[in-house]
Design a protein around this motif. Structure first.
Motif, PDB file in Angstrom:
ATOM      1  N   ASN A 442       0.859  -1.178   0.000  1.00 40.50           N
ATOM      2  CA  ASN A 442       0.000   0.000   0.000  1.00 40.50           C
ATOM      3  C   ASN A 442       0.899   1.234   0.000  1.00 40.50           C
ATOM      4  N   TYR A 443       0.622   2.133  -0.911  1.00 40.29           N
ATOM      5  CA  TYR A 443       1.422   3.361  -0.986  1.00 40.29           C
ATOM      6  C   TYR A 443       0.509   4.576  -0.864  1.00 40.29           C
ATOM      7  N   ARG A 444       0.811   5.388   0.148  1.00 41.44           N
ATOM      8  CA  ARG A 444       0.095   6.641   0.334  1.00 41.44           C
ATOM      9  C   ARG A 444       1.050   7.782   0.007  1.00 41.44           C
ATOM     10  N   SER A 445       0.724   8.488  -1.040  1.00 38.91           N
ATOM     11  CA  SER A 445       1.629   9.558  -1.496  1.00 38.91           C
ATOM     12  C   SER A 445       1.504  10.800  -0.616  1.00 38.91           C
ATOM     13  N   GLU A 446       2.547  11.591  -0.623  1.00 41.74           N
ATOM     14  CA  GLU A 446       2.492  12.897   0.040  1.00 41.74           C
ATOM     15  C   GLU A 446       1.614  13.799  -0.801  1.00 41.74           C
ATOM     16  N   ASP A 447       0.489  14.221  -0.234  1.00 40.72           N
ATOM     17  CA  ASP A 447      -0.460  14.979  -1.045  1.00 40.72           C
ATOM     18  C   ASP A 447      -1.449  15.696  -0.137  1.00 40.72           C
ATOM     19  N   SER A 448      -2.188  16.611  -0.738  1.00 36.11           N
ATOM     20  CA  SER A 448      -3.254  17.317  -0.035  1.00 36.11           C
ATOM     21  C   SER A 448      -4.433  17.418  -0.982  1.00 36.11           C
ATOM     22  N   LEU A 449      -5.380  16.529  -0.807  1.00 36.33           N
ATOM     23  CA  LEU A 449      -6.523  16.468  -1.702  1.00 36.33           C
ATOM     24  C   LEU A 449      -7.687  17.295  -1.170  1.00 36.33           C
ATOM     25  N   THR A 450      -8.011  17.092   0.107  1.00 38.66           N
ATOM     26  CA  THR A 450      -9.054  17.883   0.763  1.00 38.66           C
ATOM     27  C   THR A 450      -8.564  18.207   2.168  1.00 38.66           C
ATOM     28  N   SER A 451      -9.408  18.883   2.911  1.00 36.61           N
ATOM     29  CA  SER A 451      -9.034  19.267   4.275  1.00 36.61           C
ATOM     30  C   SER A 451      -8.870  18.070   5.193  1.00 36.61           C
ATOM     31  N   VAL A 452      -9.494  16.943   4.845  1.00 38.14           N
ATOM     32  CA  VAL A 452      -9.371  15.750   5.681  1.00 38.14           C
ATOM     33  C   VAL A 452      -8.605  14.633   4.976  1.00 38.14           C
ATOM     34  N   GLN A 453      -8.239  14.823   3.737  1.00 32.83           N
ATOM     35  CA  GLN A 453      -7.502  13.814   2.981  1.00 32.83           C
ATOM     36  C   GLN A 453      -6.167  14.413   2.545  1.00 32.83           C
ATOM     37  N   PHE A 454      -5.211  14.311   3.435  1.00 33.08           N
ATOM     38  CA  PHE A 454      -3.893  14.880   3.152  1.00 33.08           C
ATOM     39  C   PHE A 454      -2.849  14.088   3.925  1.00 33.08           C
ATOM     40  N   ALA A 455      -1.622  14.159   3.481  1.00 28.96           N
ATOM     41  CA  ALA A 455      -0.494  13.520   4.156  1.00 28.96           C
ATOM     42  C   ALA A 455       0.741  14.382   3.912  1.00 28.96           C
ATOM     43  N   SER A 456       1.408  14.767   4.979  1.00 27.45           N
ATOM     44  CA  SER A 456       2.625  15.577   4.857  1.00 27.45           C
ATOM     45  C   SER A 456       3.835  14.748   4.485  1.00 27.45           C
ATOM     46  N   ARG A 457       3.698  13.401   4.659  1.00 28.70           N
ATOM     47  CA  ARG A 457       4.801  12.499   4.303  1.00 28.70           C
ATOM     48  C   ARG A 457       4.210  11.275   3.602  1.00 28.70           C
ATOM     49  N   SER A 458       4.911  10.778   2.656  1.00 29.33           N
ATOM     50  CA  SER A 458       4.471   9.549   2.005  1.00 29.33           C
ATOM     51  C   SER A 458       4.713   8.366   2.944  1.00 29.33           C
ATOM     52  N   GLN A 459       3.977   7.299   2.706  1.00 30.33           N
ATOM     53  CA  GLN A 459       4.159   6.092   3.523  1.00 30.33           C
ATOM     54  C   GLN A 459       3.984   4.854   2.658  1.00 30.33           C
ATOM     55  N   LEU A 460       4.904   3.929   2.809  1.00 32.44           N
ATOM     56  CA  LEU A 460       4.846   2.647   2.121  1.00 32.44           C
ATOM     57  C   LEU A 460       4.654   1.550   3.160  1.00 32.44           C
ATOM     58  N   THR A 461       3.660   0.696   2.935  1.00 34.27           N
ATOM     59  CA  THR A 461       3.401  -0.448   3.810  1.00 34.27           C
ATOM     60  C   THR A 461       3.425  -1.712   2.962  1.00 34.27           C
ATOM     61  N   LYS A 462       4.158  -2.703   3.434  1.00 35.95           N
ATOM     62  CA  LYS A 462       4.265  -3.963   2.690  1.00 35.95           C
ATOM     63  C   LYS A 462       4.144  -5.136   3.666  1.00 35.95           C
ATOM     64  N   SER A 463       3.637  -6.233   3.164  1.00 35.36           N
ATOM     65  CA  SER A 463       3.591  -7.451   3.971  1.00 35.36           C
ATOM     66  C   SER A 463       3.753  -8.660   3.069  1.00 35.36           C
ATOM     67  N   ARG A 464       4.275  -9.722   3.663  1.00 32.80           N
ATOM     68  CA  ARG A 464       4.453 -10.989   2.956  1.00 32.80           C
ATOM     69  C   ARG A 464       4.218 -12.114   3.955  1.00 32.80           C
ATOM     70  N   SER A 465       3.218 -12.918   3.677  1.00 29.14           N
ATOM     71  CA  SER A 465       2.937 -14.064   4.538  1.00 29.14           C
ATOM     72  C   SER A 465       3.169 -15.350   3.761  1.00 29.14           C
ATOM     73  N   LYS A 466       3.647 -16.333   4.472  1.00 30.28           N
ATOM     74  CA  LYS A 466       3.956 -17.618   3.843  1.00 30.28           C
ATOM     75  C   LYS A 466       3.390 -18.735   4.715  1.00 30.28           C
ATOM     76  N   GLY A 467       2.742 -19.677   4.075  1.00 28.94           N
ATOM     77  CA  GLY A 467       2.200 -20.817   4.799  1.00 28.94           C
ATOM     78  C   GLY A 467       2.552 -22.114   4.103  1.00 28.94           C
ATOM     79  N   SER A 468       2.827 -23.142   4.880  1.00 27.45           N
ATOM     80  CA  SER A 468       3.133 -24.448   4.304  1.00 27.45           C
ATOM     81  C   SER A 468       2.606 -25.530   5.230  1.00 27.45           C
ATOM     82  N   SER A 469       2.218 -26.623   4.661  1.00 26.25           N
ATOM     83  CA  SER A 469       1.742 -27.752   5.460  1.00 26.25           C
ATOM     84  C   SER A 469       1.959 -29.042   4.694  1.00 26.25           C
TER      85      SER A 469
END
Length: 988
Positions: A442-469
């Motif tokens: 998930n990537y949230r860019s540094e942006d200001s779209l509306t008064s409640v939809q803004f971010a002063s810094r970008s953020q990257l979130t990643k995950s990787r899950s592995k399962g075996s049986s």
């Protein structure tokens, strides 16, 4: 001279052999020897070769075969017939019913059994029924087809449906059934293409499921994929393309209506009624495309059979930007090494990619005021702050800003070997493997779209899950018939290991240069947040089963499984899970031979004990908080401190289910009419339950233990009628119905201890689980009406209310409305589930109509209940609201705040619905054209899935699932859509 004579004989013999093996085209019909009715789908093969075909809708076939060859014809329930060709080009083949009166064979745990000999409650659904629907998950295709099975679908692409067999038997544990695909245990069926399935069996009662012991408390779903057949080489294409459209779109107020509500609420002209109007649902929803394609090939000889397929699905979501793509591949091969030895394997590969949308996008579209424009001048997004309405996200901005992609792969396989020896024994060993990887970023860019939809810094979130049986099982079967006795015995041993690992993290200030360069290490190190967790548990099991039949009328099935799970303390890991089933085929008795009412009557009874081990691994270990802040200085040094954050009992064991089932199976009018009825009593004992201790204990979580007991008791009925009116006309009609009553029968921590649901609505808990009521019942105030004036308020227990507010019932009559006046106001557990399934054939045309429904179930409309300010209103509310004395005594005023938001029965609505689940019209190309084009079958069809749903609920969809303690709460679920598609099914 002798040399020339020998050469001449060789030439003559060669010419004769060539002549003898010249192929001719043979056409014919396969019919029932007694009734003369055509047998549709009978297998016709050339003996000793891989050539084969099937009869069409009129019982006709065409095949190329040697003029002196032999045709082998097979059909379930009929004698296998071999017919010499003898140079004939037209054959009329009549099949007689089997001397052993073979009936449908159903898959049971670790084997198969004739349906006539089954003593438990098992329902089989053929794969042909599954592919007649546009559902992309096989479980969804079962909806409305099996009595006692409740399925709740989500419209989100790639989502797995929720399935419950005979009610919710757990409060905090898992309620999903055990899925077994070709002998391998899996978590769900999302990886499986419905077109690859030969049959699905649902083991509903404890007797049939007890062979799976500690994992079978919620029932078992057995899936058998297609396998190749000797002498039947086929290549098949099955595909469709279509569109998905929103149905029952919720109507919201427009700007003028919304402004009227807000102005009434504030008592001033807060909102200008002349502002433009935005329909946010119209803005974010779309007509979505879907297409699915599969190519398969199967066939083989007496020594080797195979089946292979490749499938591709592309499904757009009804939300703009949502898309799901799936690729499946399957390969199966069996090798008959000798008369005694058989080996084989089956492998399924699955890969998916998804472009996701915000999980709360439907909620955003529901609450966003219509006065907010999608865009304003300068192509900036419309902003709620421009209208002083509060903090509302612009739904279109949310979709445009949201950037998340998910992907995953799964490999599921099984290898086996069988050895037959001493005539009656079969030893089988199998190894099942399952490996999966799931990723998202998930990537949230540094942006200001509306008064409640803004971010002063970008953020990257990643995950990787592995399962075996892996699952290794060894079984020994013994089958013997002697005189009036038939015995089938099974002994087995099983070992399993499951492992999983999750790595997830986030970082700020990662520049988005390209998709390939999104790495956490490119962000600010001071913002790194890494999570790494995992799990491992093992199982060991011994099991056995005996099936005994006497005089073909008295039936006995006894099962015992001895299970151990590493999830539990070492001294309490083993448990026995026994079951017994009895059956009486009454129509085989001598005193029934002269009666003409029943063609078949079987009475059966069963009892069994099952387990549910679906709790977190190591939950019996006390969690300790080692936060450095808990330490203290002593004698000049620092001593670390630790604290218990929650408590658990020294032993937390599996939940135990004990179930009794009484059933009857009946056949009438030459078995054209069949009736199956079941009554069951399913009790969950030692259920995991939690309650919150007093605050001074210093514990932040619940105390968990095997404290509770639940009961599901019900009745199931399935009625089916099938008839061949003539060679041109046949039809079938089926009806299934089930009634289930769920009740909490005990909580050992005390009668006054209860558990609130873990899904708060607007800050309120609306669910409760307590003795005498169903799990997850809705809890709140009863509304007696709406206050019309100040005089009513002055004489009421609600002196702080306003005209237009709810008037709550003072249940205890103490003159005060408080928590003591709350009561059960609704039940989210469905009371009735039913389905109607029909099929009609007229010559080359066929029509299928499936209807399903749910009744006696409630929904908590959390959409209306969650209000923090100036959220939008649905049109139904606007048209029925109170806006002055005498205007309404059911809907409150526009001023939805304060006590009006307390959980109450105004927000409880009926979840009953009736739906046309599937409507399909098909056409089979006539035999002469199929033969001319060198095909075995050609069918085209048009299909409508979920085109119409009738319900009264004020929402998109009355299908609202959830965990048992918080189910039925609608917070804008992703609704089902109607799917209209055109498909082709051709076999070569």
């Amino acid at each position: 001279m002798k040399k020339y004579i020998l050469l001449l004989w060789i030439c003559l013999l060669s010419v004769g052999l060539v002549h003898a093996q010249e192929n001719i085209t043979v056409q014919g019909t396969v019919t029932d020897a007694e009734s003369g009715q055509p047998l549709i789908g009978a297998g016709v093969a050339v003996k000793g070769s891989t050539a084969g075909t099937q009869t069409d809708a009129t019982g006709n076939f065409t095949i190329s075969a040697p003029s002196n060859g032999t045709l082998v014809v097979d059909y379930l329930g009929y004698e296998r017939t071999e017919t010499p060709i003898n140079g004939q080009t037209t054959l009329d083949i009549k099949l007689g019913t089997s001397a052993q009166q073979l009936e449908q064979v159903v898959v049971v745990g670790y084997g198969v059994q004739e349906a006539r000999d089954v003593t438990g409650s098992i329902v089989s659904v053929e794969g042909e029924e599954l592919v007649k629907q546009a559902s992309q998950n096989p479980v969804s295709s079962l909806q409305g087809k099996v009595a006692g099975v409740t399925i709740t679908n989500s419209g989100a692409p790639g989502a797995s449906p929720q399935i419950r067999i005979r009610g919710a038997g757990s409060a905090l544990g898992d309620t999903d059934p055990l899925y077994v695909v070709d002998g391998t245990f899996v978590d769900n069926l999302s990886f499986l293409n419905p077109a690859d399935i030969a049959s699905i069996e649902i083991l509903k009662d404890a007797s049939s499921a007890a062979i799976y012991g500690v994992r079978a408390a919620n029932g078992v779903v057995l899936v058998t994929t297609k396998r190749g057949e000797a002498g039947k080489s086929t290549v098949n294409y099955n595909g469709f393309v279509g569109v998905q459209r929103v149905t029952n779109q919720l109507e919201m107020t427009n700007t003028q209506q919304y402004a009227t509500m807000i102005n009434e609420k504030t008592g001033s002209q807060t909102v200008d009624t002349s502002l433009p109007s935005t329909n946010w649902y119209d803005q974010v929803l779309r007509t979505a495309m879907i297409h699915n394609h599969q190519v398969s090939a199967s066939g083989g000889s007496e020594k080797i059979t195979y089946s292979a397929s490749v499938g591709y699905l592309n499904q757009e979501g009804i939300i703009e930007g949502n898309e799901y793509e799936r690729i499946t591949a399957r390969l199966q091969t069996d090798f008959q090494v000798s008369d005694a030895i058989k080996v084989g394997y089956n492998g399924i590969f699955y890969n998916y990619n998804s472009i996701d949308v915000p999980g709360d996008i439907f909620y955003q579209a529901f609450v966003a005021p219509p006065v907010i424009p999608v865009f304003k001048e300068g192509q900036r997004y419309g902003d709620s702050f421009d209208y002083n309405l509060g903090n509302f996200a612009n739904p279109q901005a949310s979709l445009d800003w949201y950037d998340q992609k998910s992907s995953g792969q799964q490999m599921t396989g099984n290898v086996f070997g069988e050895l037959k020896f001493l005539e009656n024994f079969t030893f089988r060993t199998s190894l099942g493997l399952n490996y999966s990887i799931n990723e998202y970023r998930n990537y949230r860019s540094e942006d200001s779209l509306t008064s409640v939809q803004f971010a002063s810094r970008s953020q990257l979130t990643k995950s990787r899950s592995k399962g075996s049986s892996w699952l290794w099982e060894n079984t020994l079967n013994y089958d013997k018939t002697f005189g009036d006795h038939e015995v089938s015995a099974l002994l087995g041993i099983s070992s399993q290991e499951d492992k999983s690992e999750l790595v997830a993290g986030s970082a700020n200030d990662v520049a988005f240069e390209s998709e390939a360069n999104l790495y956490l290490s490119l962000g600010d190190p001071e913002t790194y947040n890494i999570i790494n967790s995992g799990d491992r548990f093992t199982f060991a099991s011994y099991f056995g089963r005996v099936n005994y039949t006497y005089l073909d009328r008295y039936l006995l099935t006894a099962t015992l499984r001895y299970d151990a799970s590493s999830k539990f303390p070492r001294e309490d890991r083993w448990e026995y899970f026994p079951s017994i089933g009895l059956g009486w085929r009454v129509t085989e008795e001598s005193f029934m031979q002269d009666q003409t009412i029943f063609d078949n009557l079987k009475i059966r009874a069963s009892w069994g004990k099952l387990g549910n081990d679906q709790i977190p691994t190591g939950i019996f270990i006390l969690p300790v908080n080692s936060d450095p802040r808990l330490g203290y200085n002593y004698g000049g040094g620092f001593l670390p401190g630790r604290n218990l954050t929650e408590t658990v009992p020294p032993t937390l064991l599996w939940e135990v289910v004990k179930e009794t089932d009484l059933g009857a199976e009946m056949g009438f009018l030459n078995n054209r009419l069949s009736v199956v009825a079941d009554w069951y009593n399913k009790v969950t004992e030692d259920a995991i339950f939690g309650f919150t201790p007093l605050g001074y204990f210093g514990l932040s979580g619940d105390i968990l233990g095997n404290y509770a007991s639940f009961r599901n008791r019900g009745f199931e009925l399935a009625v089916n009628w099938a008839d061949d009116v003539s060679t041109d006309i046949s039809y079938n009609v089926g009806f299934n119905f089930s009634r289930n009553v769920n009740e909490v029968t005990a909580i050992e921590t005390g009668n006054n201890v209860y558990y609130n649901g873990n899904l708060p609505v607007g800050g309120y808990q609306v669910s409760i689980t307590r003795i005498g009521d169903p799990i997850g019942s809705f809890f709140g105030y009863e509304v007696e009406g709406i206050f019309q004036n100040e005089q009513e308020i002055e004489s009421s227990p609600q002196p702080t209310a306003n005209p237009g507010d709810f008037r709550f019932r003072d249940r205890n009559g103490d003159g005060v409305i408080d928590n003591n006046d709350r009561t059960i106001i609704g039940n989210p557990n469905p009371g009735f589930v039913y389905g109607i399934n029909t099929g009609f054939r007229f010559k080359s045309f066929d029509l299928q109509l499936d209807i399903q429904g749910v009744a006696d179930v409630d929904i908590y409309n959390g959409n209306r209940n969650v209000r923090y300010g100036n959220e939008n209103y649905d049109l139904e509310y606007f048209e029925n609201r109170w806006f002055g004395e005498g205007t309404s005594n059911t809907y409150p005023s526009a001023n939805l705040n304060g006590r009006n938001l307390d959980p109450n029965d105004f927000y409880i609505e009926s979840g009953d619905y009736i739906r046309i689940r599937n409507l399909q019209l098909g056409y089979n190309l006539p035999t002469d054209l199929v033969t001319k084009w060198k095909m075995q079958a050609f069918r085209v069809y048009i299909n409508a899935q979920n085109p119409v749903t009738w319900f009264d609920y004020n929402g998109f969809s009355p299908e609202v699932g959830g965990a048992p303690v918080s189910q039925g709460i609608d917070r804008n679920v992703y609704p089902l859509s109607a799917t209209y598609n055109f498909g082709v099914n051709v076999t070569f």
